[in-house]
Design a protein around this motif. Structure first.
Motif, PDB file in Angstrom:
ATOM      1  N   ASP A 261       0.781  -1.044   0.147  1.00  0.00           N
ATOM      2  CA  ASP A 261       0.026  -0.002  -0.127  1.00  0.00           C
ATOM      3  C   ASP A 261       0.837   1.483  -0.032  1.00  0.00           C
ATOM      4  O   ASP A 261       0.102   2.555  -0.056  1.00  0.00           O
ATOM      5  N   PRO A 263       2.981   4.466  -1.390  1.00  0.00           N
ATOM      6  CA  PRO A 263       2.475   5.405  -2.332  1.00  0.00           C
ATOM      7  C   PRO A 263       3.817   5.592  -3.040  1.00  0.00           C
ATOM      8  O   PRO A 263       4.335   6.700  -3.827  1.00  0.00           O
ATOM      9  N   TYR A 265       4.011   3.369  -6.262  1.00  0.00           N
ATOM     10  CA  TYR A 265       3.749   2.939  -7.571  1.00  0.00           C
ATOM     11  C   TYR A 265       4.237   3.589  -8.819  1.00  0.00           C
ATOM     12  O   TYR A 265       4.771   3.484  -9.844  1.00  0.00           O
ATOM     13  N   HIS A 288      -1.035  -0.513  -9.004  1.00  0.00           N
ATOM     14  CA  HIS A 288      -1.432   0.601  -8.221  1.00  0.00           C
ATOM     15  C   HIS A 288      -3.001   0.831  -8.309  1.00  0.00           C
ATOM     16  O   HIS A 288      -3.492   0.970  -7.231  1.00  0.00           O
ATOM     17  N   GLU A 290      -5.098  -1.751  -8.754  1.00  0.00           N
ATOM     18  CA  GLU A 290      -5.559  -2.696  -7.699  1.00  0.00           C
ATOM     19  C   GLU A 290      -5.746  -2.228  -6.343  1.00  0.00           C
ATOM     20  O   GLU A 290      -6.488  -2.718  -5.678  1.00  0.00           O
ATOM     21  N   HIS A 291      -4.456  -1.956  -5.798  1.00  0.00           N
ATOM     22  CA  HIS A 291      -4.580  -1.659  -4.554  1.00  0.00           C
ATOM     23  C   HIS A 291      -5.063   0.095  -4.184  1.00  0.00           C
ATOM     24  O   HIS A 291      -5.590   0.176  -3.026  1.00  0.00           O
ATOM     25  N   GLU A 292      -5.221   0.796  -5.091  1.00  0.00           N
ATOM     26  CA  GLU A 292      -5.897   2.170  -4.940  1.00  0.00           C
ATOM     27  C   GLU A 292      -6.581   2.788  -6.203  1.00  0.00           C
ATOM     28  O   GLU A 292      -5.858   3.423  -7.028  1.00  0.00           O
ATOM     29  N   ALA A 293      -7.865   2.320  -6.534  1.00  0.00           N
ATOM     30  CA  ALA A 293      -8.473   2.730  -7.868  1.00  0.00           C
ATOM     31  C   ALA A 293      -8.993   4.141  -7.502  1.00  0.00           C
ATOM     32  O   ALA A 293     -10.244   4.191  -7.046  1.00  0.00           O
ATOM     33  N   ASN A 294      -8.227   5.041  -7.734  1.00  0.00           N
ATOM     34  CA  ASN A 294      -8.823   6.147  -7.666  1.00  0.00           C
ATOM     35  C   ASN A 294      -8.590   7.195  -8.974  1.00  0.00           C
ATOM     36  O   ASN A 294      -7.671   6.697 -10.033  1.00  0.00           O
ATOM     37  N   SER A 297      -4.717   7.009  -9.991  1.00  0.00           N
ATOM     38  CA  SER A 297      -4.074   5.798 -10.563  1.00  0.00           C
ATOM     39  C   SER A 297      -4.633   5.447 -11.864  1.00  0.00           C
ATOM     40  O   SER A 297      -4.127   5.176 -12.849  1.00  0.00           O
TER      41      SER A 297
END
Length: 396
Positions: A261, A263, A265, A288, A290-294, A297
């Protein structure tokens, strides 16, 4: 960073909004998201009429106007309020800040001269006075104010950090470095600030002595916290400049394997690109998401796929947006998806998505830009130029 309406200003807490006030605030926020300055000004005017005539209300509306670049209007509002509430120091400080924002340093100094000594605003008043002197081209006078404030107030960090940035900006690296070391030697400095100072010092060494000399400092910080993005970004940049992108990438991937997790990537993807391994960069950007779909990313991956000549895939990635609460991010992703459909030549899909976007955000300047993109894709360059000129006129 200017202090205007920041939480550190004392006595500026907004009143609890009733339904009418909340509606006006909501209209304003929607206008900001849509980049619609005219509608934002109207909403701010509505809010000004609905709120009571108090310094707190004026400061809130002036802040909203500042959010959309209407600093002259905010300044006028604060000037008018100062005549009605001459005892309210927050208004004077806000007026000084807005004066600085519009380039009127002399006006800022004039306003600050009205603040009585010994108030709780005094540290920020001195900071603003220094910035005004510097804006007038009197660097030494500004530095002298900061040095005097350093000795006068209990917490000198605010003034020392300002001096560090000023000295570095003037290429007075020896003085800036000495001040950093002085702060590092102060036992009262927090661990967070101490780390920031160490990062800043590595920047100074890199500028003065080169990447090779600065790298050991960043290596030590990296060992202390291999998930710190600011350290990772600087360290990676130095390694890439030294031709050691592969070393940077390996270290970043080890850190991400240990803490997925973190930051890191986007930084790791840039390192992979520097090595020429585009497949590895894509894999990192997908991890990235997959871990933080914002918004950040998803946009990074979509733009990278487009750069690889895969606009259809990039547009498809954004076809069904995940649950993103931030309305500004959702607008940006919708806009990007339409642009990518146009890039891919999927004009029917792009047109359908565009009509929905325009229905939701009719005054967003991006609608004009997208219409120009359609014109270009469909062979109407003259129309495209006209639309772009209209967008630029509106943004002005």
């Amino acid at each position: 960073v200017l202090l205007l309406f920041a939480p550190m200003l004392v006595g500026c807490e907004a009143e609890s909004p009733d339904a009418a006030h909340g509606a006006a605030r909501e209209r304003f926020q929607r206008a900001v998201v849509d980049h619609d300055a005219l509608r934002a000004r109207d909403a701010a005017a509505d809010l000004e009429r609905e709120l009571p005539d108090t310094p707190e209300a004026v400061i809130e509306v002036a802040r909203l106007l500042g959010d959309v670049g209407e600093m002259n209007q905010a300044r006028w509002m604060l000037q008018e309020a100062r005549t009605r509430h001459p005892e309210h120091v927050d208004l004077v400080v806000g007026l000084a800040e807005t004066s600085l924002r519009v380039g009127d340093a002399a006006g800022a100094l004039d306003a600050l001269s009205e603040v009585p000594p010994g108030t709780e605003h005094a540290p920020y008043v001195e900071l603003l006075r220094a910035r005004a002197e510097i804006q007038l081209g009197r660097l030494d006078a500004g530095l002298a104010i900061l040095e005097a404030a350093d000795a006068r107030f209990e917490d000198p960090a605010l003034f020392r950090l300002e001096r560090i940035d000023l000295l570095a900006g003037e290429q007075r690296m020896h003085e800036a470095t000495a001040l950093v070391r002085e702060m590092q030697a102060d036992p009262s400095v927090s661990a967070e600030l101490r780390r920031w100072l160490a990062v800043k010092q590595s920047d100074f060494v890199a500028r003065a002595e080169g990447a090779e000399a600065a790298l050991p400092r960043l290596d030590r910080l990296w060992q202390e916290d291999p998930t710190a993005a600011d350290v990772a970004e600087r360290r990676t940049g130095l390694l890439v400049s030294l031709g050691r992108a592969a070393d940077a990438l390996q270290a970043l991937e080890v850190a991400l394997d240990a803490q997925p997790d973190a930051p890191l990537y986007p930084i790791a993807a840039q390192a992979a690109i520097a090595t020429g391994d585009l497949a590895r960069a894509e894999a990192l950007l997908r991890r990235h998401v997959e871990h933080e779909a914002n918004g950040s990313s998803l946009a990074a991956l979509a733009l990278f796929l487009n750069q690889l000549g895969r606009p259809h895939e990039a547009a498809g990635l954004l076809a069904s947006l995940p649950d993103i609460d931030d309305p500004a991010q959702r607008i940006e992703l919708r806009y990007l998806a339409i642009a990518l459909h146009i890039e891919a030549g999927d004009l029917d899909l792009a047109r359908t998505a565009f009509e929905a976007f325009r229905g939701d955000h009719p005054r967003n300047p991006r609608t004009g830009y997208l219409e120009a993109r359609f014109d270009l894709a469909e062979g109407r360059p003259e129309s495209a130029v006209g639309r772009l000129e209209a967008v630029l006129t509106r943004l002005d």
